[in-house]
Design a protein around this motif. Sequence first.
Motif, PDB file in Angstrom:
ATOM      1  N   GLU A 189      38.492  60.989 -44.387  1.00 50.65           N
ATOM      2  CA  GLU A 189      39.305  61.439 -43.318  1.00 50.65           C
ATOM      3  C   GLU A 189      38.810  63.024 -43.459  1.00 50.65           C
ATOM      4  OE1 GLU A 189      41.415  60.568 -41.324  1.00 50.65           O
ATOM      5  OE2 GLU A 189      41.666  58.649 -42.173  1.00 50.65           O
ATOM      6  N   LEU A 190      38.126  63.707 -44.491  1.00 48.98           N
ATOM      7  CA  LEU A 190      37.667  64.749 -44.278  1.00 48.98           C
ATOM      8  C   LEU A 190      36.283  64.930 -43.814  1.00 48.98           C
ATOM      9  CD1 LEU A 190      38.424  66.179 -48.302  1.00 48.98           C
ATOM     10  CD2 LEU A 190      39.631  66.647 -46.015  1.00 48.98           C
ATOM     11  N   ASP A 191      35.521  63.783 -43.636  1.00 51.35           N
ATOM     12  CA  ASP A 191      34.322  63.637 -43.157  1.00 51.35           C
ATOM     13  C   ASP A 191      34.314  63.956 -41.756  1.00 51.35           C
ATOM     14  OD1 ASP A 191      32.730  63.510 -45.543  1.00 51.35           O
ATOM     15  OD2 ASP A 191      32.808  61.257 -45.437  1.00 51.35           O
ATOM     16  N   GLN A 192      35.453  63.146 -41.505  1.00 51.60           N
ATOM     17  CA  GLN A 192      35.715  62.940 -39.867  1.00 51.60           C
ATOM     18  C   GLN A 192      36.208  64.386 -39.169  1.00 51.60           C
ATOM     19  OE1 GLN A 192      37.777  59.683 -38.618  1.00 51.60           O
ATOM     20  NE2 GLN A 192      37.819  60.231 -36.182  1.00 51.60           N
TER      21      GLN A 192
ATOM     22  N   LYS B 159      47.457  63.531 -37.426  1.00 52.80           N
ATOM     23  CA  LYS B 159      48.023  62.133 -36.526  1.00 52.80           C
ATOM     24  C   LYS B 159      47.335  61.047 -37.350  1.00 52.80           C
ATOM     25  CE  LYS B 159      47.546  60.091 -32.200  1.00 52.80           C
ATOM     26  NZ  LYS B 159      46.975  60.129 -30.731  1.00 52.80           N
ATOM     27  N   ARG B 160      46.078  61.331 -37.744  1.00 56.00           N
ATOM     28  CA  ARG B 160      45.554  60.155 -38.418  1.00 56.00           C
ATOM     29  C   ARG B 160      46.341  59.590 -39.842  1.00 56.00           C
ATOM     30  NH1 ARG B 160      40.648  62.477 -37.335  1.00 56.00           N
ATOM     31  NH2 ARG B 160      40.542  62.919 -39.347  1.00 56.00           N
ATOM     32  N   ILE B 161      46.763  60.750 -40.547  1.00 52.02           N
ATOM     33  CA  ILE B 161      47.216  60.370 -41.835  1.00 52.02           C
ATOM     34  C   ILE B 161      48.683  60.118 -41.647  1.00 52.02           C
ATOM     35  CG2 ILE B 161      47.687  61.346 -44.083  1.00 52.02           C
ATOM     36  CD1 ILE B 161      45.186  62.941 -43.792  1.00 52.02           C
ATOM     37  N   ASN B 162      49.350  60.865 -40.659  1.00 50.84           N
ATOM     38  CA  ASN B 162      50.769  60.308 -40.473  1.00 50.84           C
ATOM     39  C   ASN B 162      51.687  60.540 -41.584  1.00 50.84           C
ATOM     40  OD1 ASN B 162      52.783  59.954 -38.752  1.00 50.84           O
ATOM     41  ND2 ASN B 162      52.688  57.719 -38.702  1.00 50.84           N
TER      42      ASN B 162
ATOM     43  N   VAL C 186      35.013  66.442 -54.248  1.00 57.06           N
ATOM     44  CA  VAL C 186      35.578  65.688 -55.365  1.00 57.06           C
ATOM     45  C   VAL C 186      36.790  64.691 -54.804  1.00 57.06           C
ATOM     46  CG1 VAL C 186      35.267  67.698 -56.858  1.00 57.06           C
ATOM     47  CG2 VAL C 186      37.001  67.695 -55.372  1.00 57.06           C
ATOM     48  N   ALA C 187      36.713  64.688 -53.605  1.00 51.83           N
ATOM     49  CA  ALA C 187      37.704  63.918 -52.819  1.00 51.83           C
ATOM     50  C   ALA C 187      37.705  62.390 -53.197  1.00 51.83           C
ATOM     51  CB  ALA C 187      38.001  64.121 -51.353  1.00 51.83           C
ATOM     52  N   ASP C 188      38.788  61.443 -53.186  1.00 54.54           N
ATOM     53  CA  ASP C 188      38.756  60.129 -53.350  1.00 54.54           C
ATOM     54  C   ASP C 188      37.988  59.571 -52.006  1.00 54.54           C
ATOM     55  OD1 ASP C 188      39.751  60.353 -55.764  1.00 54.54           O
ATOM     56  OD2 ASP C 188      41.860  59.986 -55.098  1.00 54.54           O
ATOM     57  N   LYS C 189      38.088  57.981 -52.011  1.00 51.87           N
ATOM     58  CA  LYS C 189      37.316  57.473 -50.901  1.00 51.87           C
ATOM     59  C   LYS C 189      38.048  57.581 -49.697  1.00 51.87           C
ATOM     60  CE  LYS C 189      35.756  52.707 -49.327  1.00 51.87           C
ATOM     61  NZ  LYS C 189      35.687  51.511 -49.849  1.00 51.87           N
ATOM     62  N   GLU C 190      39.608  57.379 -49.493  1.00 50.09           N
ATOM     63  CA  GLU C 190      40.048  57.525 -48.357  1.00 50.09           C
ATOM     64  C   GLU C 190      40.232  58.917 -47.777  1.00 50.09           C
ATOM     65  OE1 GLU C 190      41.080  55.917 -50.923  1.00 50.09           O
ATOM     66  OE2 GLU C 190      41.201  53.587 -50.299  1.00 50.09           O
TER      67      GLU C 190
ATOM     68  N   LYS D  17      49.686  51.319 -47.276  1.00 50.20           N
ATOM     69  CA  LYS D  17      49.180  51.522 -48.679  1.00 50.20           C
ATOM     70  C   LYS D  17      47.921  52.679 -48.675  1.00 50.20           C
ATOM     71  CE  LYS D  17      49.906  46.722 -50.128  1.00 50.20           C
ATOM     72  NZ  LYS D  17      49.286  45.516 -50.369  1.00 50.20           N
ATOM     73  N   ARG D  18      47.168  52.909 -47.500  1.00 45.95           N
ATOM     74  CA  ARG D  18      46.352  53.737 -47.505  1.00 45.95           C
ATOM     75  C   ARG D  18      46.974  55.010 -47.468  1.00 45.95           C
ATOM     76  NH1 ARG D  18      43.427  56.555 -43.374  1.00 45.95           N
ATOM     77  NH2 ARG D  18      41.188  56.819 -43.755  1.00 45.95           N
ATOM     78  N   ARG D  19      48.022  55.297 -46.846  1.00 40.69           N
ATOM     79  CA  ARG D  19      48.674  56.645 -46.574  1.00 40.69           C
ATOM     80  C   ARG D  19      49.293  56.937 -48.140  1.00 40.69           C
ATOM     81  NH1 ARG D  19      51.754  55.553 -42.856  1.00 40.69           N
ATOM     82  NH2 ARG D  19      53.590  55.049 -43.937  1.00 40.69           N
ATOM     83  N   LYS D  20      49.626  55.935 -48.845  1.00 42.21           N
ATOM     84  CA  LYS D  20      50.293  56.373 -50.075  1.00 42.21           C
ATOM     85  C   LYS D  20      49.257  56.749 -50.915  1.00 42.21           C
ATOM     86  CE  LYS D  20      53.416  54.190 -53.464  1.00 42.21           C
ATOM     87  NZ  LYS D  20      54.113  52.869 -53.973  1.00 42.21           N
ATOM     88  N   ARG D  21      48.094  56.226 -50.770  1.00 44.29           N
ATOM     89  CA  ARG D  21      47.117  56.597 -51.768  1.00 44.29           C
ATOM     90  C   ARG D  21      46.573  58.045 -51.430  1.00 44.29           C
ATOM     91  NH1 ARG D  21      45.098  51.184 -51.217  1.00 44.29           N
ATOM     92  NH2 ARG D  21      43.812  51.826 -49.471  1.00 44.29           N
TER      93      ARG D  21
END
Length: 286
Positions: free
Chosen positions: A180-183, A202-205, A172-176, A136-140
């Motif tokens: 990932e951008l912060d990291q 690799k994390r987003i896959n 302007v990025a969403d939460k999820e 679900k996170r990857r879909k968002r």
Amino acid sequence: MLIASLVGVACYNFICAGVDVPTGQTSKMMMLAGRRSGTRKENLSDVYIAKVADVFAKYISMDALKRSQLQNALDIAHVEMSPEQYVATAIARGVLIGLASIPMWFISPLFILVGAALGCLIGFARYQEVIDYVAKRRKRIEREIPRFTSAVAQNLEIDRDILRMFIAYRRVADKEFGAELDQTIADMKTGNYENALLKLEKRINSPLMSDVIRGLIGVLRGDDQRVYFKMLTFDMRQLEQNNLKKEAMKRPQAMQKYCMFMMFCILLIYGVVLVTEVVANIGILF
């Protein structure tokens, strides 16, 4: 009943001593420490099940590919367990629920089958929990990738600094995707840009993110990727429009069952009124 209760308490204490289950006060302190450290919310039963799961984890062997995929999912979901411990926790939860149905034998043997089936379902649901969360996170995140790709294509016309692009889009990025951008930004500031992008992939896959990362790595290597990102933006917009059309086509089918339910309710109302009138006036007819 008093003797049975005392025997049950004694057996419980012997079992707790055998599997080294912590006391209630210790369990509460462990849960409090888990919340302060930022891990996921736990129930008191999770602490006891974790101790039982340690017994099963010693006998679980997993394929290298499946173990790697599950470990990646656990890392994304911030679950501090090894893949073997996670699988053992799901098995232990199902087994304990199945064992809890054994006393129902004195009521009906059928309850044991129901308890075993319920244990299997709950164990499988527990195993799928982290996998469903990651999906679900990857879909968002994939919903935002076309917008991110368009921003990168526009920025490449005036600037080739990828770190500056990421920092600008982070506002302007969403939460999820923002997490990932912060990291990734932190990895870029402290290490190699290309390795940071590969870790993001690799994390987003996601196949969509892999196409974006491929273009960004080309930018790092000095290639002119402006045409590539323009074509990628066009393709992603087409894909996004197709997905919206598919969602729109599902809406009438989703509403159809509710329309049928409303029609049934209307027919039921007319049927009740008709039967009531017939019963009330049956004496006049005959």
